[in-house]
Design a protein around this motif. Structure first.
Motif, PDB file in Angstrom:
ATOM      1  N   ASP A  74       0.714  -1.259   0.045  1.00  0.00           N
ATOM      2  CA  ASP A  74       0.056   0.152  -0.056  1.00  0.00           C
ATOM      3  C   ASP A  74       0.905   1.251   0.049  1.00  0.00           C
ATOM      4  O   ASP A  74       0.543   2.029   0.699  1.00  0.00           O
ATOM      5  CB  ASP A  74      -0.977  -0.106   1.112  1.00  0.00           C
ATOM      6  N   ASP A  75       1.881   1.289  -0.964  1.00  0.00           N
ATOM      7  CA  ASP A  75       2.648   2.707  -0.981  1.00  0.00           C
ATOM      8  C   ASP A  75       2.589   3.384  -2.162  1.00  0.00           C
ATOM      9  O   ASP A  75       3.353   4.200  -2.784  1.00  0.00           O
ATOM     10  CB  ASP A  75       4.096   2.081  -0.749  1.00  0.00           C
ATOM     11  N   GLY A  76       1.411   2.948  -3.054  1.00  0.00           N
ATOM     12  CA  GLY A  76       1.087   3.893  -4.388  1.00  0.00           C
ATOM     13  C   GLY A  76       1.699   3.062  -5.755  1.00  0.00           C
ATOM     14  O   GLY A  76       0.994   3.397  -6.513  1.00  0.00           O
ATOM     15  N   ARG A  77       2.337   1.966  -5.271  1.00  0.00           N
ATOM     16  CA  ARG A  77       2.726   1.063  -6.592  1.00  0.00           C
ATOM     17  C   ARG A  77       1.764   0.178  -6.651  1.00  0.00           C
ATOM     18  O   ARG A  77       1.211  -0.647  -5.967  1.00  0.00           O
ATOM     19  CB  ARG A  77       4.203   0.476  -6.150  1.00  0.00           C
ATOM     20  N   ASP A  78       1.594   0.055  -8.216  1.00  0.00           N
ATOM     21  CA  ASP A  78       0.586  -0.897  -8.389  1.00  0.00           C
ATOM     22  C   ASP A  78       1.515  -2.262  -8.930  1.00  0.00           C
ATOM     23  O   ASP A  78       2.560  -2.378  -8.685  1.00  0.00           O
ATOM     24  CB  ASP A  78      -0.393  -0.593  -9.695  1.00  0.00           C
ATOM     25  N   ALA A  79       0.570  -3.557  -9.218  1.00  0.00           N
ATOM     26  CA  ALA A  79       1.337  -4.577  -9.366  1.00  0.00           C
ATOM     27  C   ALA A  79       2.467  -4.498 -10.608  1.00  0.00           C
ATOM     28  O   ALA A  79       3.523  -5.143 -10.507  1.00  0.00           O
ATOM     29  CB  ALA A  79       0.374  -5.727  -9.984  1.00  0.00           C
ATOM     30  N   ASP A  80       2.210  -3.765 -11.585  1.00  0.00           N
ATOM     31  CA  ASP A  80       3.265  -3.405 -12.817  1.00  0.00           C
ATOM     32  C   ASP A  80       4.392  -2.905 -11.995  1.00  0.00           C
ATOM     33  O   ASP A  80       5.764  -3.019 -12.581  1.00  0.00           O
ATOM     34  CB  ASP A  80       2.764  -2.747 -13.800  1.00  0.00           C
ATOM     35  N   ALA A  81       4.078  -1.837 -11.249  1.00  0.00           N
ATOM     36  CA  ALA A  81       5.537  -1.126 -10.763  1.00  0.00           C
ATOM     37  C   ALA A  81       6.381  -1.999  -9.922  1.00  0.00           C
ATOM     38  O   ALA A  81       7.331  -1.780 -10.083  1.00  0.00           O
ATOM     39  CB  ALA A  81       4.925   0.175 -10.067  1.00  0.00           C
ATOM     40  N   ILE A  82       5.549  -2.800  -9.087  1.00  0.00           N
ATOM     41  CA  ILE A  82       6.347  -3.686  -8.120  1.00  0.00           C
ATOM     42  C   ILE A  82       6.973  -4.659  -9.326  1.00  0.00           C
ATOM     43  O   ILE A  82       8.170  -5.288  -9.044  1.00  0.00           O
ATOM     44  CB  ILE A  82       5.347  -4.462  -7.177  1.00  0.00           C
ATOM     45  N   ALA A  83       6.384  -5.312 -10.446  1.00  0.00           N
ATOM     46  CA  ALA A  83       6.881  -6.378 -10.995  1.00  0.00           C
ATOM     47  C   ALA A  83       8.255  -5.843 -11.885  1.00  0.00           C
ATOM     48  O   ALA A  83       9.188  -6.391 -11.927  1.00  0.00           O
ATOM     49  CB  ALA A  83       5.854  -6.904 -11.982  1.00  0.00           C
ATOM     50  N   TYR A  84       8.023  -4.608 -12.304  1.00  0.00           N
ATOM     51  CA  TYR A  84       9.204  -4.308 -13.520  1.00  0.00           C
ATOM     52  C   TYR A  84      10.049  -3.061 -13.042  1.00  0.00           C
ATOM     53  O   TYR A  84      10.962  -2.917 -13.547  1.00  0.00           O
ATOM     54  CB  TYR A  84       8.160  -3.830 -14.644  1.00  0.00           C
ATOM     55  N   ASP A  85       9.566  -2.324 -11.927  1.00  0.00           N
ATOM     56  CA  ASP A  85      10.283  -0.944 -11.864  1.00  0.00           C
ATOM     57  C   ASP A  85      11.403  -1.311 -10.620  1.00  0.00           C
ATOM     58  O   ASP A  85      11.739  -0.231  -9.926  1.00  0.00           O
ATOM     59  CB  ASP A  85       9.477   0.033 -11.297  1.00  0.00           C
ATOM     60  N   ARG A  86      12.060  -2.386 -10.383  1.00  0.00           N
ATOM     61  CA  ARG A  86      12.973  -2.569  -9.458  1.00  0.00           C
ATOM     62  C   ARG A  86      14.425  -3.053 -10.110  1.00  0.00           C
ATOM     63  O   ARG A  86      14.360  -3.460 -11.188  1.00  0.00           O
ATOM     64  CB  ARG A  86      12.702  -3.925  -8.405  1.00  0.00           C
ATOM     65  N   PRO A  87      15.443  -2.508  -9.532  1.00  0.00           N
ATOM     66  CA  PRO A  87      16.932  -2.965 -10.037  1.00  0.00           C
ATOM     67  C   PRO A  87      17.098  -4.507 -10.101  1.00  0.00           C
ATOM     68  O   PRO A  87      16.272  -5.087  -9.174  1.00  0.00           O
ATOM     69  CB  PRO A  87      17.880  -2.033  -9.340  1.00  0.00           C
TER      70      PRO A  87
END
Lengths: 262, 152
Positions: A74-87
């Motif tokens: 619950d920090d504003g990231r959706d599933a796609d952001a968690i899946a793809y936006d990490r190093p």
């Protein structure tokens, strides 16, 4: 939930639950992308279809788990952001999945080790006190049954064909050996998950269940049992160059167009 | 004026929403409709995905919203796993429609029959087919490849 009444249970810390969901989602995500590389080039047309369909299932399971994770974090990231936006270093999959898909024998060996461990993990969540996960796991297990039939048939086929098939399978199991048991290595703060009834047993019990499940199959096929994980605290960190390459591949569309849909 | 609408009217409308991948069957035939709730200002429909990764879900959601728009109320479509979809939710009508279109309805492997000639002399070619919910078979009697709906 069978062992305790709801009132006896303390809530799991959000962090422990998030790490469990992240581990599961990243496992399915990475093996799904890795195995989808066979699309178009599998050794048989039937396997092209099968491996693509299995990879599609795994990526869908990952997406559903990332959605649960987005709700917990619950920090504003959706599933796609968690899946793809990490190093690449931010991923939490088991080191077993850090290996490249390799040849067909390595793909089969790894899928066997992973699917059998994942089945034990899903079983341990079938009565979870965290209902969104329990419901999803109930659905996922019905699909994984087909993956298990597929991978067991292939393991038997390679193991019982003397010469190159069996030799390649043995070589693959040897390359994977030190990371084979990483999927069920204890997660940080797993006591909190146990006390809250999210999972029904600690990682060490799950590892024993997994070994009991695969021992008869491996013995019948005269294949070696995997050794214990070499370094359990590092079971999900310090990823390989092979994974860094895969990460570059599976984030490429997102980097090109952050609004692209799955 | 507000058109009269009750649950059975909504279910009848849903019976006209085809599955995008096998359009001979509707979402009702497939047993995907878990609940229908009609409120004074809204219609809520809970659907069960056949597979977690079914790529047709967004298309189905839009088709349901479009078909129910005529009732003049807000339409909410949700997908959930609280109740797992299983292949025995496919209705008798749905099974017959699948068979007529060349898809063997879900069955035990031993009970599998060719949808074209009815023979039991069939072989499983591949557990996995062109979509997640289908397997590939071959009929030795009429030499026809065919697909089946996976039992889950």
């Amino acid at each position: 939930m069978t062992t305790a009444a709801a009132s006896d249970l303390v809530p799991a810390t959000p962090n422990a639950l998030a790490l469990l969901l992240l581990a599961m989602a990243d496992d399915e995500f990475v093996i799904g992308f890795s195995d989808s590389e066979w699309t178009g080039i599998a050794p048989l047309l039937e396997e092209d279809v099968a491996m693509s369909s299995i990879a599609q299932d795994e990526l869908a399971h990952a997406q559903a788990l990332f959605r649960l994770l987005a709700d917990v974090v619950d920090d504003g990231r959706d599933a796609d952001a968690i899946a793809y936006d990490r190093p690449a270093d931010g991923y939490f999959h088991a080191r077993l999945l850090d290996h490249a898909r390799g040849d067909w024998a390595q793909t089969i060996a790894r899928r066997f080790l992973y699917e059998t461990a994942d089945a034990v993990r899903l079983e341990a969540l079938a009565g979870s006190s965290y209902l969104p996960l329990r419901d999803l796991v109930g659905k996922i297990r019905r699909e994984e049954r087909y993956h298990a039939m597929h991978i067991t048939a292939w393991l038997e086929r390679l193991a019982s064909t003397a010469g190159e098939p069996r030799n390649r399978l043995l070589a693959a199991l040897d390359r994977l050996a030190l990371d084979a048991a990483t999927v069920l290595a204890p997660l940080p703060d797993e006591l909190s998950l146990l006390m809250a009834g999210v999972v029904d047993a600690p990682g060490s019990d799950l590892d024993a269940r997994w070994r009991a499940a695969i021992a008869p199959v491996l013995a019948r096929l005269k294949l070696p049992m995997p050794p214990p994980a070499a370094d359990p605290p590092r079971a999900r960190t310090d990823h390989s160059d092979a994974f860094r390459w895969l990460h570059g591949e599976f984030t490429s569309v997102r980097r090109l167009d952050p609004r692209a849909a799955w | 004026m507000i058109a009269f609408v009750d649950e059975s009217a909504v279910r009848a409308a849903l019976a006209e929403v085809p599955d995008p991948e096998i359009p001979v069957v509707s979402v009702v035939d497939l047993g995907m409709v878990e609940s229908v709730e009609v409120a004074p200002d809204a219609i809520r429909v809970e659907l069960l995905p056949t597979f977690v990764g079914c790529p047709a879900l967004d298309v189905i959601r839009e088709a349901v919203e479009q078909r129910l728009a005529g009732f003049g109320r807000a339409v909410g479509v949700s997908f959930g796993y609280r109740v797992p979809w299983t292949s025995d939710r496919i209705t008798a009508v749905g099974r017959e429609r699948l068979r007529a279109a060349g898809f063997a309805p879900p069955d035990d492997p031993a009970a599998m029959r060719c949808p074209y000639c009815g023979s039991g002399e069939v072989a499983l070619d591949n557990l996995f087919g062109p979509t997640q919910c289908r397997s590939l078979h071959y009929c030795r009697a009429c030499r026809q490849p065919f697909e089946s709906f996976k039992p889950v």
